[in-house]
Design a protein around this motif. Structure first.
Motif, PDB file in Angstrom:
ATOM      1  N   LYS A 310       0.818  -1.087  -0.090  1.00 37.12           N
ATOM      2  CA  LYS A 310      -0.206   0.197  -0.002  1.00 37.12           C
ATOM      3  C   LYS A 310       1.045   1.117  -0.021  1.00 37.12           C
ATOM      4  N   ILE A 311       0.910   2.132  -0.960  1.00 37.07           N
ATOM      5  CA  ILE A 311       1.508   3.133  -1.365  1.00 37.07           C
ATOM      6  C   ILE A 311       0.763   4.492  -0.814  1.00 37.07           C
ATOM      7  N   ALA A 312      -0.502   4.523  -0.955  1.00 31.49           N
ATOM      8  CA  ALA A 312      -1.192   5.758  -0.247  1.00 31.49           C
ATOM      9  C   ALA A 312      -2.565   5.165   0.102  1.00 31.49           C
ATOM     10  N   ASP A 444       6.350   8.373  -5.561  1.00 31.15           N
ATOM     11  CA  ASP A 444       6.226   9.498  -4.557  1.00 31.15           C
ATOM     12  C   ASP A 444       5.022  10.348  -5.138  1.00 31.15           C
ATOM     13  N   LYS A 447       1.639   9.020  -5.050  1.00 34.35           N
ATOM     14  CA  LYS A 447       1.100   9.134  -3.588  1.00 34.35           C
ATOM     15  C   LYS A 447       0.044  10.135  -3.546  1.00 34.35           C
ATOM     16  N   ASP A 448       0.421  11.323  -4.138  1.00 29.11           N
ATOM     17  CA  ASP A 448      -0.333  12.838  -4.104  1.00 29.11           C
ATOM     18  C   ASP A 448      -1.459  12.501  -4.880  1.00 29.11           C
TER      19      ASP A 448
END
Length: 451
Positions: A310-312, A444, A447-448
């Motif tokens: 899970k990254i976000a 990354d 994720k935003d």
């Protein structure tokens, strides 16, 4: 003991080098290029070569052993010098076996699930302060290294890879470990560049089962027909112990495992991961962990790196990345996310990146692999096909292989990224499956998107 690594920068190789260094060996190595995180980890321990390249003068008669990595070629100047001097040359798995031959060897094999099962076993052992030696193919929470070797531990847990041992030893790695305790999780044709036919690939697993020491045991996934056939056909005098997926349920995005003490909330999800858990439980019991202690520990297992990671997450959306690339893994992972998030739109993005997945003949194996996704996207780079010297793969071939009329296909990384970043992820679950990075995707930034 003085050991020199030819191609020290590989993921497996640098971890073995670090393990021997920690054990007190004198370790040196060479490579023509070394990427992160290997580079920083070797530098920190003083093992990073001063210069990249191959230097025959590093190969001297006082070396006790050479460990040869797959990245090296048969005409490698250091290898030729070692052969000329008559030095003992080991492949990675051969050297691991030398370190493990007086221990109880636990080997986890299978086309899929082996990293996760090995990780589960090590997590349980670590949770209960049971010290074991090991080799695993992913970075684990709570573990500094991916290889640990000691003189004292009784058990060593090895992830049993079926890929080749070295440029001069074409045997699959897991043929060399001679397990006392083994597990076989599944068989699904992979590594088409090495095993050109399905029959040839399956044969490697028969050899693995026959390599288990007499009086040893194998736990096997009886839900996989090929695994069941291979294990039950073996005449090796070993104990054969079948396992299957345990009962579980999913409530409000939470997976609950049925146990004798009631429903247990667990962090991992998906039928394939519950099946992996059942295999891990058996192995842990062989290693002296009772059922209750296993359940207590496994409830805190969050998964191996890049395996349904899970990254976000927000209240309305979630994103995962997964190493899945072979057809069976892609199908199992996509189904798992859809089962966990029944009420959300699942957007599954697959990068075709490996030699097998970009092979026009192998593509048909992907039929139905993305069917569980509500929105299915495939990205591949024609340049990668060129580099691998494969026949050109067309949009049409991809579409026909997956047999999905609404499949979205991208061949340009910027176009794929534009699509990804233009979507509204409200009430969606995003799944990114690849052994690459979609031509330079910054995870990354992904994720935003989830907020």
């Amino acid at each position: 003991m003085k050991v020199h690594f030819i191609a020290i920068g590989g993921s497996a190789m640098h971890n073995l080098a670090l393990a021997l260094h920690h054990k007190g060996y004198q370790v040196t190595g060479s490579d023509d290029t070394i990427f992160e995180p290997s580079k920083s980890r070797l530098l920190k321990e003083g093992l990073l070569p001063d210069e990249f390249g191959w230097y025959p003068e590093k190969i001297t008669s006082d070396l006790d052993a050479i460990v040869l990595g797959m990245h090296a070629k048969q005409d490698n100047p250091e290898l030729l010098k070692a052969q000329e001097l008559g030095l003992k040359i080991y492949s990675y798995p051969e050297f691991l076996y030398e370190q493990a031959k007086d221990k109880t060897r636990v080997v986890i094999g299978g086309s899929h699930g082996k990293t996760t099962i090995t990780s589960m076993i090590l997590h349980v052992m670590h949770y209960h302060d049971r010290d074991v030696d090991y080799m695993v193919g992913a970075q684990l929470e709570g573990f500094d290294v991916m290889v640990k070797l000691t003189n004292d531990n009784d058990f060593i847990v090895l992830e049993g890879d079926e890929y080749l041992s070295s440029p001069i030893d074409r045997r699959p790695k897991f043929h060399l470990y001679k397990p006392n305790i083994a597990l076989l999780s599944g068989i699904a044709w992979d590594h088409i560049n090495v095993f050109p036919t399905y029959e040839n690939y399956v044969e490697q697993f028969s050899i693995f089962v026959d390599s288990i020491v007499q009086g040893g045991s194998i736990n096997y996934n009886e839900e996989d027909p090929e695994v069941k056939r291979v294990v039950e056909a073996s005449e090796n005098p070993i104990r054969k112990l079948a396992y299957h997926t345990p009962e579980y349920s999913v409530e409000d995005g939470q997976t609950l495992l049925e146990t004798p003490e009631g429903d247990l909330p667990i962090e991992v999800f998906g039928k394939h991961n519950l099946n992996n858990l059942a295999g891990a439980k058996w192995i842990c019991q062989h290693m002296g962990i009772d059922e209750d202690d296993f359940y207590e520990a496994i409830s805190t297992f969050k998964g191996a790196s890049k395996r349904l990671e899970k990254i976000a997450e927000s209240s309305q959306s979630v994103a995962y990345k997964d190493f899945a690339h072979s057809p069976s893994k892609v199908e199992a992972t996509t189904q798992a996310v859809k089962e966990q998030y029944k009420d959300r739109i699942v957007v599954a993005c697959l990068e075709l990146h490996t030699y097998s997945s970009l092979n026009a003949e192998f593509l048909k194996e992907y039929k139905g692999a993305l069917d569980a996704a509500d929105i299915a996207v495939v990205f591949y780079s024609p340049h990668a096909v060129e580099i691998k010297k494969l026949k050109e793969v067309s949009h049409q071939q991809i579409a026909e292989a997956f047999e999905r009329d609404d499949l979205i296909i991208y061949t340009n990384s910027e176009d794929f990224k534009s699509y990804l970043f233009s979507q509204d992820y409200n009430n969606k679950a995003l799944l990114l499956m690849s052994s690459g990075n979609y031509g330079g995707l910054d995870f990354d930034e992904v994720k935003d998107l989830i907020s």
